[in-house]
Design an enzyme around this catalytic site. Sequence first.
Site, mmCIF file in Angstrom:
data_model
loop_
_atom_site.group_PDB
_atom_site.id
_atom_site.type_symbol
_atom_site.label_atom_id
_atom_site.label_comp_id
_atom_site.label_asym_id
_atom_site.label_seq_id
_atom_site.Cartn_x
_atom_site.Cartn_y
_atom_site.Cartn_z
ATOM 1 N N GLU A 486 39.828 39.490 37.824
ATOM 2 C CA GLU A 486 40.305 38.170 37.441
ATOM 3 C C GLU A 486 41.819 38.041 37.597
ATOM 4 O OE1 GLU A 486 39.059 35.360 36.646
ATOM 5 O OE2 GLU A 486 36.942 35.779 36.317
ATOM 6 N N SER A 487 42.567 39.013 37.098
ATOM 7 C CA SER A 487 44.010 38.831 36.983
ATOM 8 C C SER A 487 44.841 40.006 37.444
ATOM 9 C CB SER A 487 44.374 38.524 35.525
ATOM 10 O OG SER A 487 44.115 39.671 34.708
#
Length: 632
Positions: A486-487
């Site tokens: 995700e990040s």
Amino acid sequence: MKKLLSTLLFALVLPVHAKVDLPAVLEAARSHNTPQLARLMEKSQGDLLEMYPRYYWLSDRIRTLSAVEVADFFTRYPDTPLAERFRAEWLKELGRRQDWPAYVAEYPKLEKPATELQCYQAQAGLALGQRPVLLQAKPLWLTGQGLPLACAPVFDALFAQGLLNTEDAWKRIRLALFDDNTELAAQIAARVGSPAALSAKNLAGLRQQPARGGQQAAESRAGREAALYALSRLARNDPEQAAKLLSGMESHWPEADRRYGWRVIGVLAAKRHHPQANAWLAHAGAGGMNAESRAWAIRAGLRAGDWRGVLARIDALPDTERKETVWRYWRARALRELGRTVEANQLFSNITNGDEFYSLLAREELGTVLSTPAVQYRASEDEIRAMMAQPGVKRAFALLQQNWRTEAIREWNWAMRGLSDQMLIAAAEGARRERWHDRAIYAADRTKQLHNYELRYLTPYRDIVEKRARAEGLDPAWVYGLMRQESRFISDAKSGVGARGLMQLMPATARWVAKKLGWKKFDLNNVNEISNNVALGSHYLGEVWKKLGSSQVLASAGYNAGPGRARAWQADRPLEAAVYIENIPFTETRDYVKKVMANAMHYAPDFGSNSTSLKARIGTIPAKGGSVNNLP
């Protein structure tokens, strides 16, 4: 004491704060304040980031620059991402000036020329009588999308010299209509006599009422192309009606057009998981598809359990595609399902070296489960100091200190090119110490022979993440696998659609979860705060996981694309999880789920996970049923 000394020595090579006022530079550039840019450039002389104000000063004046001024910049700052960026701008200006000798001298120095610059290069070849240079632009023609204006004179010349012909025009018309680009198709139709069936008006009417496709005059090529376009529009929402319409129209069509019609309907139906997609694609044959269509033909065969069809379609792929790990894996699976075990095992063994999803599955097909290498390379303090002293690395950190993250990432990535495994691991360790987690992973991921999996699969904020994951009944290895995707552990990450933080929460989702958790004073401005983001994201992931039958695959797909979509992609019967994943219609989500599940396997040993194999982790996707309407 030894650890403290290492830390102090490392601190000595950390980048100093640059003196350049980057926000002021950017403001002056946006307002085209050339005198202010000149002052900032003079003030920055000798600074670590001095090239940045100089670049903006030159870029703002590019229409009036001399070759000497440009060459001075390239001499001062060779082999830098900013030099690459400025060279692309200068080439565009040279193309505008039609200074072709200067253009052809500078063009080879650019690493990744955009389409516009490729067309300017072809213009240069045309002007200088260099036919091979002109010919290099020919493949650009075959696209369903519009191209820069710089390409127009190139294509005119290619047609005038007979290097492109009417058949090439028909091919691009078909590509444009497949991409629903009717305006482009109508423009290109001028090269085939501007038939009425391909007029902008007729095509616009077929877009609104595709069922009218059967009324097109199929005795002409233009009429058939218009009818095929109508079929493609109809098949997006009602493939059965499109198939019925084609069955009633195709009897007098050329075989190639019939096959194309079935191909379009079959591919669009495959993306909708229609049970007839594989049968319709069988009418199409293997030839004449683009890469996306070929991939979906294989996926339709997988979902239908048609192993002979899968094998035939993979064998018909061009060499470059057939060598991709995904299709090598599924070819081996097809061979095994068809009883050709020796051939299958040989193919599996050829793809077991990677860390990605299908390499891990291939290992398990041969009876080997993933295990962390016993020996991992660890960079010495000397190697780390040497890496951190590299100019590009120092600039990257200096840019990051002023929150110029995009430019910092460009500098870092550029500095990683061509490095040895030892230096990549040293760079990764340096970035880790500075908590630049995403660049640490980027560097560690690039090694070929020597590896450090602790750096590839970092576990920052472990106390917070593991505690929250276990509180929600989730496998921490899976949560980390998802968060990594995700990040890359950027706590203030923000996506283009507004998702925020480590677990990339959309604002509406964050509010919904906060309400469920009873957070009466929840402030959306605090959603990036690490403990808040992990608490909200873990709870939401847990809710999705429970609603989707405690399947990590379904929950990963649901977390990325929405729980309702993940459920809609299930079949009416239990489905092998790898087949489900490969048939996810969204490229981003399909790639995401593969990476999350592979990540989780790499994290699992560190958390004592019970999943000893990827196959056990992904399991079987149950038959469709139930509702997830109470999730955002």
